[in-house]
Write an enzyme that holds these catalytic residues in place. Structure first.
Site, PDB file in Angstrom:
ATOM      1  N   ASP A  36      -0.570  -4.042   3.101  1.00  0.00           N
ATOM      2  CA  ASP A  36      -1.034  -2.345   3.076  1.00  0.00           C
ATOM      3  C   ASP A  36      -0.136  -1.615   4.185  1.00  0.00           C
ATOM      4  O   ASP A  36       0.323  -2.059   4.970  1.00  0.00           O
ATOM      5  CB  ASP A  36      -2.370  -2.294   3.508  1.00  0.00           C
ATOM      6  CG  ASP A  36      -3.122  -1.093   2.879  1.00  0.00           C
ATOM      7  OD1 ASP A  36      -2.485   0.269   3.419  1.00  0.00           O
ATOM      8  OD2 ASP A  36      -4.186  -1.034   2.214  1.00  0.00           O
ATOM      9  N   THR A  40      -3.471   5.266   3.248  1.00  0.00           N
ATOM     10  CA  THR A  40      -4.763   5.643   3.115  1.00  0.00           C
ATOM     11  C   THR A  40      -5.819   4.609   3.619  1.00  0.00           C
ATOM     12  O   THR A  40      -7.177   4.696   3.676  1.00  0.00           O
ATOM     13  CB  THR A  40      -5.363   5.957   1.808  1.00  0.00           C
ATOM     14  OG1 THR A  40      -5.027   4.915   0.959  1.00  0.00           O
ATOM     15  CG2 THR A  40      -4.389   7.180   1.096  1.00  0.00           C
ATOM     16  N   ASP A  61       4.954  -1.578   2.977  1.00  0.00           N
ATOM     17  CA  ASP A  61       4.992  -0.706   1.557  1.00  0.00           C
ATOM     18  C   ASP A  61       5.721  -1.350   0.463  1.00  0.00           C
ATOM     19  O   ASP A  61       6.965  -1.663   0.516  1.00  0.00           O
ATOM     20  CB  ASP A  61       5.996   0.567   2.294  1.00  0.00           C
ATOM     21  CG  ASP A  61       5.984   1.557   0.972  1.00  0.00           C
ATOM     22  OD1 ASP A  61       5.643   1.287  -0.291  1.00  0.00           O
ATOM     23  OD2 ASP A  61       6.525   2.612   1.194  1.00  0.00           O
ATOM     24  N   VAL A  62       4.801  -1.500  -0.507  1.00  0.00           N
ATOM     25  CA  VAL A  62       5.186  -2.424  -1.669  1.00  0.00           C
ATOM     26  C   VAL A  62       6.450  -1.606  -2.515  1.00  0.00           C
ATOM     27  O   VAL A  62       6.983  -2.054  -3.444  1.00  0.00           O
ATOM     28  CB  VAL A  62       4.317  -2.704  -2.502  1.00  0.00           C
ATOM     29  CG1 VAL A  62       3.172  -3.737  -1.813  1.00  0.00           C
ATOM     30  CG2 VAL A  62       3.347  -1.667  -3.034  1.00  0.00           C
ATOM     31  N   SER A  80      -2.247   1.922  -3.809  1.00  0.00           N
ATOM     32  CA  SER A  80      -1.885   3.489  -4.492  1.00  0.00           C
ATOM     33  C   SER A  80      -3.052   4.431  -3.669  1.00  0.00           C
ATOM     34  O   SER A  80      -4.050   4.206  -3.831  1.00  0.00           O
ATOM     35  CB  SER A  80      -2.129   3.582  -5.797  1.00  0.00           C
ATOM     36  OG  SER A  80      -1.722   4.723  -6.412  1.00  0.00           O
ATOM     37  N   LYS A 110       7.234 -13.073 -11.122  1.00  0.00           N
ATOM     38  CA  LYS A 110       7.985 -13.785 -12.042  1.00  0.00           C
ATOM     39  C   LYS A 110       8.530 -14.983 -11.333  1.00  0.00           C
ATOM     40  O   LYS A 110       8.723 -16.025 -11.676  1.00  0.00           O
ATOM     41  CB  LYS A 110       9.009 -13.037 -12.755  1.00  0.00           C
ATOM     42  CG  LYS A 110      10.225 -13.489 -13.731  1.00  0.00           C
ATOM     43  CD  LYS A 110      10.976 -12.624 -14.299  1.00  0.00           C
ATOM     44  CE  LYS A 110      11.825 -12.980 -15.444  1.00  0.00           C
ATOM     45  NZ  LYS A 110      13.154 -13.738 -14.238  1.00  0.00           N
ATOM     46  N   ALA A 119      -4.054  -2.865 -11.081  1.00  0.00           N
ATOM     47  CA  ALA A 119      -5.248  -2.119 -10.956  1.00  0.00           C
ATOM     48  C   ALA A 119      -4.856  -0.799 -11.706  1.00  0.00           C
ATOM     49  O   ALA A 119      -3.861   0.085 -11.211  1.00  0.00           O
ATOM     50  CB  ALA A 119      -5.964  -1.762  -9.504  1.00  0.00           C
ATOM     51  N   TYR A 150      -0.566  10.691 -10.538  1.00  0.00           N
ATOM     52  CA  TYR A 150      -1.448   9.737 -10.664  1.00  0.00           C
ATOM     53  C   TYR A 150      -1.594   9.195 -12.009  1.00  0.00           C
ATOM     54  O   TYR A 150      -1.357   7.903 -12.413  1.00  0.00           O
ATOM     55  CB  TYR A 150      -2.748   9.930  -9.897  1.00  0.00           C
ATOM     56  CG  TYR A 150      -3.921   8.759  -9.928  1.00  0.00           C
ATOM     57  CD1 TYR A 150      -3.428   7.745  -9.015  1.00  0.00           C
ATOM     58  CD2 TYR A 150      -4.964   8.537 -10.675  1.00  0.00           C
ATOM     59  CE1 TYR A 150      -4.153   6.673  -8.619  1.00  0.00           C
ATOM     60  CE2 TYR A 150      -5.588   7.700 -10.364  1.00  0.00           C
ATOM     61  CZ  TYR A 150      -5.555   6.521  -9.443  1.00  0.00           C
ATOM     62  OH  TYR A 150      -6.299   5.447  -9.218  1.00  0.00           O
ATOM     63  N   ARG A 191     -13.666  12.597  -3.083  1.00  0.00           N
ATOM     64  CA  ARG A 191     -14.341  12.346  -4.801  1.00  0.00           C
ATOM     65  C   ARG A 191     -15.758  12.921  -4.623  1.00  0.00           C
ATOM     66  O   ARG A 191     -16.002  12.692  -3.392  1.00  0.00           O
ATOM     67  CB  ARG A 191     -14.014  11.006  -5.202  1.00  0.00           C
ATOM     68  CG  ARG A 191     -12.457  10.622  -5.759  1.00  0.00           C
ATOM     69  CD  ARG A 191     -12.339   9.145  -6.196  1.00  0.00           C
ATOM     70  NE  ARG A 191     -11.877   8.146  -5.028  1.00  0.00           N
ATOM     71  CZ  ARG A 191     -11.659   7.126  -5.046  1.00  0.00           C
ATOM     72  NH1 ARG A 191     -11.230   6.743  -6.255  1.00  0.00           N
ATOM     73  NH2 ARG A 191     -11.083   6.314  -4.103  1.00  0.00           N
TER      74      ARG A 191
END
Length: 321
Positions: A36, A40, A61-62, A80, A110, A119, A150, A191
């Site tokens: 992560d 957030t 950070d991916v 995300s 791979k 997700a 998004y 939310r």
């Protein structure tokens, strides 16, 4: 010491769903690698795991190149920003983690010959013209609206995932996640459900956008985690809705939370945000048939658990005079 544990990488590990997934896979005796960048996420969600020999954490950070040494059997890509308040504030990071991040993790899967579950979200359906939404519905999305960063990141993520499945034979799974709630969801998440609970516990008016007749379908987090587990362990590569088909209006949700918290709050109405979906209701027949899964926790029981979590959380926050 075991040397034959299955190893899983979970991105977005310090987030709401990611941290619950870390718990589940640690309990299932996997070696869990959490990742992560904490824009957030919250490390407090994982602090109870740090002492365990089968858990490790990478602050990374991916959207940048991802390297994990050693064998890797599974990947769960949950990194995300996921709430409107976050992705409207971080639009470019949201697009990058859905595109570059997904590309990096598919490449990692791979190279490691690992199975990957991404997700996705009910937001791929946009403001739907059909209800309930089934997996074959292509959606009604505004690509240049505020929510497009998004919605389109997730739609691209699905397309890229299927491209790797079809071109490279990669084992892929796609979870279309509908509204989920429970402990560890940030109170300031933006939310409806955590916002309503926060406002009710503070005795503030509950903010309802529009006239409150827009609907959502809310599912408790333990049901979501079980659905994701079963999908990962299935052999089905196409998208599957994971959600609760019990639909309710936001005005009714606000009233229910006022009643369950014993709050004296009233309700205040505000203009509806741009492209706010009017309906959200999953068709879960595919999950029922393929995964032998359906939600088992009632909304009321889930709300009682979640409200208790937030009450306890707020009691621990130091009060300043």
């Amino acid at each position: 010491m075991k040397h034959n544990r299955r190893r899983i990488l979970i991105t977005g590990a310090a987030g709401f769903l990611g941290s619950h997934l870390c718990d589940r896979f640690v309990q299932e005796d996997f070696h869990v690698i959490g990742m992560d960048n904490l824009i957030t996420g919250d490390l407090d969600h994982l602090s109870h795991l740090f002492h365990l020999p089968n858990f490790e954490f990478y602050h990374h950070d991916v959207s940048k190149f991802v390297h994990v040494p050693g064998d890797l059997h599974y990947i769960l890509h949950f990194a995300s920003p996921a709430s409107p308040i976050d992705y409207l504030k971080m639009p470019i990071q949201t697009l990058k983690v859905g595109s570059l991040g997904t590309h990096h993790l598919l490449g990692l899967a791979k190279s490691k010959n690992a199975r990957i579950l991404v997700a996705s979200t009910s937001e791929v359906y946009g403001d739907p013209l059909v209800s309930p939404q089934h997996e074959e519905y292509w959606g009604n999305v505004n690509p240049v609206g505020p929510r497009g960063v998004y919605d389109e990141a997730k739609r691209f993520q699905e397309a890229m995932t299927m491209a790797y499945h079809n071109s490279h034979g990669l084992e892929t799974r796609i979870a279309r996640i509908f509204n989920t709630f429970g402990p560890r969801m940030r109170l300031e998440d933006g939310r409806a459900l955590p916002t309503f609970i926060s406002q009710a516990l503070h005795g503030e008016p509950l903010t309802v956008f529009g006239d409150g007749t827009q609907t959502r379908s809310f599912m408790y987090v333990s049901d979501q985690i079980e659905g994701i587990w079963r999908l990962l362990m299935s052999d089905y590569p196409l998208p599957v809705n994971i959600g609760n088909p019990e639909e309710m209006s936001l005005i009714d949700l606000a009233k229910e939370i006022i009643q369950l918290t014993g709050s004296s709050s009233d309700i205040s109405f505000h203009p509806l945000p741009i492209d706010d979906p009017k309906q959200r209701q999953p068709d879960i027949r595919k999950a029922e048939k393929l995964l032998d899964w359906k939600p088992v926790v009632s909304r009321k029981q889930g709300l009682i658990e979640t409200i208790a979590y937030y009450q306890n959380f707020l009691q621990k926050i130091p009060k300043h005079n």
